[in-house]
Design a protein around this motif. Structure first.
Motif, PDB file in Angstrom:
ATOM      1  N   ARG A 142       0.836  -1.201   0.000  1.00 62.17           N
ATOM      2  CA  ARG A 142       0.000   0.000   0.000  1.00 62.17           C
ATOM      3  C   ARG A 142       0.872   1.252   0.000  1.00 62.17           C
ATOM      4  O   ARG A 142       0.595   2.231  -0.694  1.00 62.17           O
ATOM      5  CB  ARG A 142      -0.921   0.004   1.219  1.00 62.17           C
ATOM      6  CG  ARG A 142      -1.807  -1.213   1.352  1.00 62.17           C
ATOM      7  CD  ARG A 142      -2.617  -1.184   2.628  1.00 62.17           C
ATOM      8  NE  ARG A 142      -3.619  -0.140   2.582  1.00 62.17           N
ATOM      9  CZ  ARG A 142      -4.859  -0.293   2.137  1.00 62.17           C
ATOM     10  NH1 ARG A 142      -5.261  -1.476   1.709  1.00 62.17           N
ATOM     11  NH2 ARG A 142      -5.714   0.701   2.129  1.00 62.17           N
ATOM     12  N   PHE A 143       1.935   1.211   0.803  1.00 63.83           N
ATOM     13  CA  PHE A 143       2.850   2.348   0.890  1.00 63.83           C
ATOM     14  C   PHE A 143       3.531   2.598  -0.451  1.00 63.83           C
ATOM     15  O   PHE A 143       3.673   3.748  -0.896  1.00 63.83           O
ATOM     16  CB  PHE A 143       3.890   2.057   1.974  1.00 63.83           C
ATOM     17  CG  PHE A 143       4.933   3.124   2.134  1.00 63.83           C
ATOM     18  CD1 PHE A 143       4.604   4.367   2.652  1.00 63.83           C
ATOM     19  CD2 PHE A 143       6.248   2.878   1.782  1.00 63.83           C
ATOM     20  CE1 PHE A 143       5.568   5.348   2.802  1.00 63.83           C
ATOM     21  CE2 PHE A 143       7.221   3.850   1.926  1.00 63.83           C
ATOM     22  CZ  PHE A 143       6.877   5.092   2.447  1.00 63.83           C
ATOM     23  N   GLU A 146       1.219   4.263  -2.937  1.00 63.88           N
ATOM     24  CA  GLU A 146       1.058   5.679  -2.621  1.00 63.88           C
ATOM     25  C   GLU A 146       2.264   6.497  -3.076  1.00 63.88           C
ATOM     26  O   GLU A 146       2.123   7.635  -3.510  1.00 63.88           O
ATOM     27  CB  GLU A 146       0.852   5.859  -1.114  1.00 63.88           C
ATOM     28  CG  GLU A 146      -0.483   5.360  -0.599  1.00 63.88           C
ATOM     29  CD  GLU A 146      -1.648   6.140  -1.184  1.00 63.88           C
ATOM     30  OE1 GLU A 146      -1.486   7.359  -1.419  1.00 63.88           O
ATOM     31  OE2 GLU A 146      -2.710   5.531  -1.418  1.00 63.88           O
ATOM     32  N   ARG A 157       0.374   2.326 -10.361  1.00 58.86           N
ATOM     33  CA  ARG A 157      -0.962   2.253  -9.795  1.00 58.86           C
ATOM     34  C   ARG A 157      -1.612   0.879  -9.995  1.00 58.86           C
ATOM     35  O   ARG A 157      -2.377   0.419  -9.139  1.00 58.86           O
ATOM     36  CB  ARG A 157      -1.835   3.342 -10.434  1.00 58.86           C
ATOM     37  CG  ARG A 157      -3.267   3.410  -9.943  1.00 58.86           C
ATOM     38  CD  ARG A 157      -3.361   3.704  -8.462  1.00 58.86           C
ATOM     39  NE  ARG A 157      -2.745   4.968  -8.090  1.00 58.86           N
ATOM     40  CZ  ARG A 157      -2.696   5.440  -6.852  1.00 58.86           C
ATOM     41  NH1 ARG A 157      -3.211   4.730  -5.867  1.00 58.86           N
ATOM     42  NH2 ARG A 157      -2.127   6.584  -6.603  1.00 58.86           N
TER      43      ARG A 157
END
Length: 256
Positions: A142-143, A146, A157
């Motif tokens: 997730r990091f 981002e 993405r």
């Protein structure tokens, strides 16, 4: 094999040196595991057997009609999901095998590594390491999404929609922790080197998650080694002090 020298001594051959090195590296591990298996047999590794059966069950169910949707809803994690959903699914995601890898490999890895870890580390610590290191990899994904592809540790993405399941992160983390506990440093170093090499040669989400899981495992192993007996000693001291205080108060009351 050994060879006689001109002075009448015995010179060790390559096989003897290899045997000595293997004994130094794996002797403690082998002795501990053998003792538990001889005494308890499969009763020594109930969690490892349960984990193996869960992987087999999920593998069968996800290939049945409608089974893939069911498995996805309860155990498939993706970086695009809300954080609370990912956290709820992460424990079961360990047992959902990757679709592009043979399930027999996951079954063998989990039964062997989880079983050894259950004996050497104990059930509670084994579960903590497996979950924490898997969660660390999931949060790293997730990091990375981002951060974006322009960052060294970032991902494009589309990685947010990649299925992120399987026991591999937990397996490598437990292997390192077992090696550290049994002082099999060459084995632990080899596991780390192979995983880091894989992440460098074939950079992908799984490889980087393995590295993150390994870093988490090393931190846990060092923390347990340094502080493992600290809090039990503190609590024992507090209990002894409370007992002495209670005895002193009781003696004072009798004296009065």
């Amino acid at each position: 094999m050994n060879q006689n020298t001109h002075a009448g001594g015995v010179r060790k051959g390559p096989l003897a040196y290899a045997k000595q090195a293997a004994l130094a590296e794996w002797g403690t591990l082998f002795a501990v595991v053998r003792d538990q298996l001889v005494r308890k047999r499969f009763a020594a590794v109930p969690l490892a057997m349960t984990a193996t059966l869960l992987i087999l069950l999920f593998s069968i169910v996800q290939h049945l009609p409608g089974g893939d949707r069911f498995v996805t809803h309860i155990g498939v994690v993706k970086a695009a999901l809300p954080l609370d959903v990912s956290l709820l699914r992460t424990p079961l995601s360990l047992y959902v095998p990757a679709l592009d890898l043979p399930v027999w490999g996951a079954l063998a890895q989990v039964f062997l590594v989880f079983g050894v870890a259950e004996i050497v580390l104990g059930r509670r610590l084994m579960l903590v390491i497996a979950y924490v290191c898997t969660l660390a990899g999931t949060l790293f994904a997730r990091f990375g999404v981002e951060l974006g592809p322009d960052h060294l540790f970032g991902f494009p993405r589309w990685v947010a929609y990649v299925r992120d399941t399987g026991p591999s992160a937990a397996v490598v983390a437990l292997a390192v922790c077992v090696a550290f506990r049994c002082r099999a440093y060459w084995t632990g170093g080899t596991v780390i080197a192979v995983m880091v090499g894989e992440a460098v040669v074939l950079p992908n989400l799984a490889g980087l998650e393995h590295v993150v899981a390994l870093l988490s495992a090393v931190l846990i192993a060092v923390s347990v080694e340094v502080f493992g007996d600290f809090w039990p000693r503190v609590l024992a001291g507090v209990g002894a002090a409370a007992s002495v205080g209670a005895e002193a108060r009781r003696a004072g009351a009798i004296a009065r």
